[in-house]
Write an enzyme that holds these catalytic residues in place. Sequence first.
Site, mmCIF file in Angstrom:
data_model
loop_
_atom_site.group_PDB
_atom_site.id
_atom_site.type_symbol
_atom_site.label_atom_id
_atom_site.label_comp_id
_atom_site.label_asym_id
_atom_site.label_seq_id
_atom_site.Cartn_x
_atom_site.Cartn_y
_atom_site.Cartn_z
ATOM 1 N N TYR A 53 0.834 -1.206 0.000
ATOM 2 C CA TYR A 53 0.000 0.000 0.000
ATOM 3 C C TYR A 53 0.867 1.254 0.000
ATOM 4 C CZ TYR A 53 -4.026 -2.922 1.384
ATOM 5 O OH TYR A 53 -5.019 -3.859 1.438
ATOM 6 N N LEU A 238 -18.161 -1.851 0.522
ATOM 7 C CA LEU A 238 -18.980 -0.909 -0.253
ATOM 8 C C LEU A 238 -18.678 -1.037 -1.743
ATOM 9 C CD1 LEU A 238 -18.798 2.277 2.012
ATOM 10 C CD2 LEU A 238 -20.620 0.570 1.872
#
Length: 347
Positions: A53, A238
Amino acid sequence: MKQIPLGSSGIMVSEFCLGTMTWGRQNSEREAHDQIAMAMEHGVNFWDTAEMYPTNPVRKETIGGTEKIIGNWFGRNGGREKVVLATKIVGEGTSYVRDGAPITGASLRTAVEASLRRLQTDYIDLFQLHWPNRGSYHFRKIWNYAPPTTPPAEIFADMTDILQSASKLVAEGKIRAIGLSNESVWGAANFVRLAQAMGLPRMASVQNEYSLLCRQFDSDWAEFSAMENMPLLAFSPLAAGLLSGKYAGGVVPDGTRRVNTPDLGGRVTPQVFEAIAAYLGIAARHGLNPNKMALSFVRNRPFPVIPIIGASNLDQLRTNIGAADLVLSEDVLAEIDAAHRAFPQPF
């Protein structure tokens, strides 16, 4: 925010996990630290990161950047003992991390020690294998998935090597538990079998994608998770922001993930917006925030699950944390079931 067991690991965590993959790309270090402060205020003490990341996109020059941002928080503010910290080792095939080499016992140690330095800590609570060496059906690969051709004995030897290295790292106090990500039931079952047979660390959890739009976990994985007490750490609950409705009508708001990743990792398809409209309609009819509805659905599945909530700003994070207080009615759940039957796998 409730504290719940992380499977059989002996570790207690918040029922929502704070995702961090935007930190250092979509979010500056200051914005990331503001998110940490808000999360801590609301009792979200379980954070997930990875050596690769930030993402969207992953770049050679930013590898490890998110871990450094977290480490700088600890360096300035302390409080490491208040946080349950999870990170991951990159799997095989990422050329700019260890030349794309597969995960081995030796590379597990190398990755742990590098993450410890970046995170400015002397231990990691949960160290995860980002994806298996043999490949997987995740990240939309399910559409043309073919099982691995590697002889099982070779796979078991690799698994044993990894578990033996993890055992030494646990004994040294460098990690508390080890976990899986983007894994299959077969892979998880064999890791558990080998650990039991050899007295090695048991995989504590699995981090796979799960949302109203991506429910591959609902069958064999759900049974395995419940029976073996291996919680799902649900990433993209989501669906990379699709379920918020912010991309409805093909809109691409400034600063969102679609600016850099237009298809959201293969999630944007001709049929996905019809499915999204169905779920947005359910939320509207029942006066629910769509983010909270989607997150509450994930959190309350009939298997152990912890949603990983990410956000690009504090308003989003505040809304998502608020989903912990929502329990969906039977009427809402019935409508969700009908929508799932109508749009079972839109990406």
